[in-house]
Scaffold this motif. Structure first.
Motif, PDB file in Angstrom:
ATOM      1  N   VAL A  29       0.842  -1.206   0.000  1.00 21.14           N
ATOM      2  CA  VAL A  29       0.000   0.000   0.000  1.00 21.14           C
ATOM      3  C   VAL A  29       0.873   1.250   0.000  1.00 21.14           C
ATOM      4  CG1 VAL A  29      -1.634   1.320   1.411  1.00 21.14           C
ATOM      5  CG2 VAL A  29      -2.012  -1.109   1.021  1.00 21.14           C
ATOM      6  N   ARG A  30       1.933   1.246   0.812  1.00 18.85           N
ATOM      7  CA  ARG A  30       2.843   2.400   0.830  1.00 18.85           C
ATOM      8  C   ARG A  30       3.509   2.592  -0.529  1.00 18.85           C
ATOM      9  NH1 ARG A  30       4.414   0.129   5.706  1.00 18.85           N
ATOM     10  NH2 ARG A  30       6.366  -0.596   4.767  1.00 18.85           N
ATOM     11  N   GLU A  31       3.966   1.474  -1.127  1.00 17.22           N
ATOM     12  CA  GLU A  31       4.620   1.567  -2.435  1.00 17.22           C
ATOM     13  C   GLU A  31       3.650   2.079  -3.498  1.00 17.22           C
ATOM     14  OE1 GLU A  31       6.090  -2.340  -3.161  1.00 17.22           O
ATOM     15  OE2 GLU A  31       7.768  -2.132  -1.767  1.00 17.22           O
ATOM     16  N   ALA A  32       2.427   1.578  -3.471  1.00 14.77           N
ATOM     17  CA  ALA A  32       1.430   2.018  -4.462  1.00 14.77           C
ATOM     18  C   ALA A  32       1.099   3.492  -4.275  1.00 14.77           C
ATOM     19  CB  ALA A  32       0.176   1.166  -4.357  1.00 14.77           C
ATOM     20  N   ILE A  35       4.007   5.465  -5.714  1.00 16.71           N
ATOM     21  CA  ILE A  35       4.071   5.417  -7.180  1.00 16.71           C
ATOM     22  C   ILE A  35       2.954   6.222  -7.817  1.00 16.71           C
ATOM     23  CG2 ILE A  35       3.846   3.880  -9.179  1.00 16.71           C
ATOM     24  CD1 ILE A  35       5.326   1.747  -7.472  1.00 16.71           C
ATOM     25  N   THR A  36       1.711   6.046  -7.323  1.00 19.51           N
ATOM     26  CA  THR A  36       0.574   6.733  -7.948  1.00 19.51           C
ATOM     27  C   THR A  36       0.405   8.161  -7.453  1.00 19.51           C
ATOM     28  OG1 THR A  36      -0.978   5.888  -6.290  1.00 19.51           O
ATOM     29  CG2 THR A  36      -0.702   4.598  -8.321  1.00 19.51           C
ATOM     30  N   CYS A  38      -1.346   9.016  -4.892  1.00 19.63           N
ATOM     31  CA  CYS A  38      -2.625   9.142  -4.186  1.00 19.63           C
ATOM     32  C   CYS A  38      -2.882   7.844  -3.430  1.00 19.63           C
ATOM     33  CB  CYS A  38      -3.760   9.438  -5.154  1.00 19.63           C
ATOM     34  SG  CYS A  38      -4.055   8.129  -6.346  1.00 19.63           S
ATOM     35  N   SER A  39      -3.887   7.871  -2.561  1.00 18.94           N
ATOM     36  CA  SER A  39      -4.195   6.674  -1.787  1.00 18.94           C
ATOM     37  C   SER A  39      -5.624   6.200  -2.019  1.00 18.94           C
ATOM     38  CB  SER A  39      -3.958   6.930  -0.297  1.00 18.94           C
ATOM     39  OG  SER A  39      -4.794   7.982   0.135  1.00 18.94           O
ATOM     40  N   GLU A  40      -6.202   6.579  -3.118  1.00 21.73           N
ATOM     41  CA  GLU A  40      -7.550   6.142  -3.490  1.00 21.73           C
ATOM     42  C   GLU A  40      -7.618   5.992  -4.993  1.00 21.73           C
ATOM     43  OE1 GLU A  40     -10.192   5.245  -1.649  1.00 21.73           O
ATOM     44  OE2 GLU A  40      -8.975   5.542   0.130  1.00 21.73           O
ATOM     45  N   GLY A  41      -8.663   5.354  -5.456  1.00 19.95           N
ATOM     46  CA  GLY A  41      -8.886   5.232  -6.889  1.00 19.95           C
ATOM     47  C   GLY A  41      -8.524   3.862  -7.424  1.00 19.95           C
ATOM     48  N   PRO A  42      -9.023   3.557  -8.603  1.00 24.33           N
ATOM     49  CA  PRO A  42      -8.804   2.227  -9.177  1.00 24.33           C
ATOM     50  C   PRO A  42      -7.346   1.926  -9.499  1.00 24.33           C
ATOM     51  CG  PRO A  42     -10.031   3.622 -10.705  1.00 24.33           C
ATOM     52  CD  PRO A  42      -9.893   4.371  -9.426  1.00 24.33           C
ATOM     53  N   ALA A  43      -6.601   2.908  -9.958  1.00 25.50           N
ATOM     54  CA  ALA A  43      -5.189   2.671 -10.281  1.00 25.50           C
ATOM     55  C   ALA A  43      -4.403   2.330  -9.021  1.00 25.50           C
ATOM     56  CB  ALA A  43      -4.591   3.895 -10.968  1.00 25.50           C
ATOM     57  N   PHE A  44      -4.701   3.028  -7.931  1.00 26.22           N
ATOM     58  CA  PHE A  44      -4.034   2.762  -6.661  1.00 26.22           C
ATOM     59  C   PHE A  44      -4.351   1.366  -6.157  1.00 26.22           C
ATOM     60  CE2 PHE A  44      -4.641   2.628  -2.033  1.00 26.22           C
ATOM     61  CZ  PHE A  44      -3.329   2.737  -1.632  1.00 26.22           C
ATOM     62  N   HIS A  45      -5.631   0.986  -6.189  1.00 27.34           N
ATOM     63  CA  HIS A  45      -6.022  -0.330  -5.680  1.00 27.34           C
ATOM     64  C   HIS A  45      -5.437  -1.454  -6.529  1.00 27.34           C
ATOM     65  CE1 HIS A  45      -8.621   1.195  -2.580  1.00 27.34           C
ATOM     66  NE2 HIS A  45      -9.181   2.015  -3.440  1.00 27.34           N
ATOM     67  N   LYS A  46      -5.447  -1.288  -7.833  1.00 29.66           N
ATOM     68  CA  LYS A  46      -4.880  -2.305  -8.711  1.00 29.66           C
ATOM     69  C   LYS A  46      -3.384  -2.471  -8.449  1.00 29.66           C
ATOM     70  CE  LYS A  46      -4.116  -3.497 -13.510  1.00 29.66           C
ATOM     71  NZ  LYS A  46      -4.156  -3.075 -14.884  1.00 29.66           N
ATOM     72  N   LEU A  47      -2.681  -1.351  -8.351  1.00 28.93           N
ATOM     73  CA  LEU A  47      -1.236  -1.410  -8.121  1.00 28.93           C
ATOM     74  C   LEU A  47      -0.908  -1.988  -6.749  1.00 28.93           C
ATOM     75  CD1 LEU A  47       1.521  -0.800  -9.326  1.00 28.93           C
ATOM     76  CD2 LEU A  47       1.376   1.466  -8.282  1.00 28.93           C
ATOM     77  N   SER A  48      -1.711  -1.663  -5.731  1.00 35.19           N
ATOM     78  CA  SER A  48      -1.415  -2.202  -4.405  1.00 35.19           C
ATOM     79  C   SER A  48      -1.595  -3.720  -4.376  1.00 35.19           C
ATOM     80  CB  SER A  48      -2.238  -1.535  -3.311  1.00 35.19           C
ATOM     81  OG  SER A  48      -3.552  -1.356  -3.670  1.00 35.19           O
ATOM     82  N   VAL A  49      -2.599  -4.249  -5.052  1.00 40.91           N
ATOM     83  CA  VAL A  49      -2.762  -5.707  -5.083  1.00 40.91           C
ATOM     84  C   VAL A  49      -1.635  -6.344  -5.887  1.00 40.91           C
ATOM     85  CG1 VAL A  49      -4.235  -7.579  -5.906  1.00 40.91           C
ATOM     86  CG2 VAL A  49      -5.246  -5.649  -4.717  1.00 40.91           C
ATOM     87  N   GLU A  50      -1.267  -5.737  -7.011  1.00 44.80           N
ATOM     88  CA  GLU A  50      -0.166  -6.282  -7.804  1.00 44.80           C
ATOM     89  C   GLU A  50       1.148  -6.256  -7.027  1.00 44.80           C
ATOM     90  OE1 GLU A  50      -0.074  -4.108 -11.458  1.00 44.80           O
ATOM     91  OE2 GLU A  50      -1.735  -5.261 -12.316  1.00 44.80           O
TER      92      GLU A  50
END
Length: 120
Positions: A29-32, A35-36, A38-50
């Motif tokens: 979550v910190r890395e995502a 990188i993004t 922000c801490s919300e939104g679809p790009a953030f959630h996708k990147l945090s799971v990846e």
């Protein structure tokens, strides 16, 4: 951000503890967020799971083995496959809408051309 409900399952499959998986999730979550930006939104959630799945795979060091195979289990393929499968329905809807719009435009354009040619 709350931990995903699938986290214990991923931890068991990778052969790591739930606490270690939680730490890897927080790290992802910190890395995502870094990188993004922000801490919300679809790009953030996708990147945090990846990032989480990549971290879990790195932590497992390929020690997870299938019972039927001697190759290490990879978890990220499952997430990426589910993402591709989820997009298929949206792609079909988009293509259907585009087809309908093109057909409608061709019909209206044809009717206008026909009216103009009959009116002159």
């Amino acid at each position: 951000m709350n931990t995903p409900k699938i986290l214990p399952w991923v931890a068991r499959k990778a052969g790591i503890t739930d606490d270690h998986a939680t730490k890897l999730w927080k790290r992802a979550v910190r890395e995502a967020a870094t990188i993004t930006g922000c801490s919300e939104g679809p790009a953030f959630h996708k990147l945090s799971v990846e990032r989480f799945l990549d971290n879990v795979e790195a932590a497992a060091f390929g020690t997870v083995r299938h019972g039927y195979s001697n190759t290490p289990a990879r978890l990220s393929w499952f997430w990426r496959h589910q993402g591709r499968m989820a997009i298929f329905g949206l792609m079909a809807a988009e293509n259907a809408a585009r087809f309908w719009q093109n057909t409608w435009n061709d019909t209206v354009t044809g009717m206008l051309v026909q009216k103009r040619s009959n009116g002159r």
